[in-house]
Write a protein that holds these residues in place. Structure first.
Motif, PDB file in Angstrom:
ATOM      1  N   SER A   2       0.778  -1.148  -0.014  1.00  0.00           N
ATOM      2  CA  SER A   2       0.118   0.026   0.199  1.00  0.00           C
ATOM      3  C   SER A   2       0.807   1.143  -0.054  1.00  0.00           C
ATOM      4  O   SER A   2       2.034   1.279   0.404  1.00  0.00           O
ATOM      5  CB  SER A   2      -1.035   0.203   1.209  1.00  0.00           C
ATOM      6  N   SER A   6      -2.795   5.693   2.053  1.00  0.00           N
ATOM      7  CA  SER A   6      -3.891   4.784   2.278  1.00  0.00           C
ATOM      8  C   SER A   6      -3.574   3.703   3.246  1.00  0.00           C
ATOM      9  O   SER A   6      -4.836   3.409   3.847  1.00  0.00           O
ATOM     10  CB  SER A   6      -3.733   3.887   0.859  1.00  0.00           C
ATOM     11  N   THR A  37      -8.006  10.778   1.797  1.00  0.00           N
ATOM     12  CA  THR A  37      -7.603   9.513   0.904  1.00  0.00           C
ATOM     13  C   THR A  37      -8.267   9.611  -0.410  1.00  0.00           C
ATOM     14  O   THR A  37      -7.843   9.367  -1.485  1.00  0.00           O
ATOM     15  CB  THR A  37      -7.507   8.326   1.707  1.00  0.00           C
ATOM     16  N   LEU A  42      -7.007   6.800  -2.867  1.00  0.00           N
ATOM     17  CA  LEU A  42      -6.366   5.832  -2.025  1.00  0.00           C
ATOM     18  C   LEU A  42      -7.163   5.237  -0.886  1.00  0.00           C
ATOM     19  O   LEU A  42      -6.549   4.280  -0.431  1.00  0.00           O
ATOM     20  CB  LEU A  42      -5.150   6.651  -1.398  1.00  0.00           C
TER      21      LEU A  42
END
Length: 127
Positions: A2, A6, A37, A42
Motif C-alpha cells: 500500500s 492509504s 484519501t 487511495l
C-alpha cells in the motif's frame, strides 16, 4: 504494498474499531482521513486483522514508522480515553516496527502532554 497514506487511513479505520466503540470524535477523524484519501484515490475496503501486517509494511523508514505510531496514539486519545485495547494495538504495531516498550511509553507520554497543551491553549483563547 500500500501507499503510506492509504495504509494509514485504512489502519486508522481498523484502529478506532479495536475497542468495539467508535466515538463521535473518532468518526470525525475517520471522515477527515476518508476525505483526504478519497481526494487522492487511495481509500480501500474495510480492514481485516490479517491484513494489518501488509499495511504496516508500507511504513519503510524509521521516520515513517514513528509518525504512524504518534498518529495512532493521537487518534487513540481523540475521544479522551486511550483504552487498553487501543494501547495493546499500538504496542503490537510498535513491536512489528521494532520499537521498544520504553520508546512507546515516551511517545504516549509526549502525546498526552501535547494534547493537554492544546486543551490549555483552547481554554486560554476561549476566555
Amino acid at each position: 504494498m500500500s501507499h503510506p497514506s492509504s495504509a494509514f487511513a485504512r489502519l486508522t479505520r481498523h484502529f478506532v474499531e479495536v475497542d468495539g466503540i467508535v466515538s463521535v470524535e473518532e468518526q470525525k477523524v475517520l471522515a477527515s482521513r476518508s476525505e483526504e484519501t478519497r481526494r487522492h484515490g487511495l481509500i480501500g475496503p474495510p480492514v481485516h486483522e490479517e491484513e494489518v501486517p501488509d499495511l504496516l509494511a508500507a511504513f519503510r523508514t524509521p521516520q515513517a514508522r514513528a509518525c504512524a505510531l504518534l498518529e495512532l496514539i493521537c487518534v487513540g486519545h481523540v475521544d479522551g480515553h486511550f483504552c487498553a485495547a487501543e494501547s495493546q494495538f499500538v504496542r503490537r504495531v510498535a513491536a512489528t516496527f521494532g520499537v521498544t516498550r520504553e520508546r512507546i511509553e515516551q511517545m504516549e507520554k509526549w502525546t498526552a502532554e501535547q494534547i493537554e497543551r492544546s486543551r490549555e491553549a483552547a481554554r486560554f483563547w476561549a476566555t
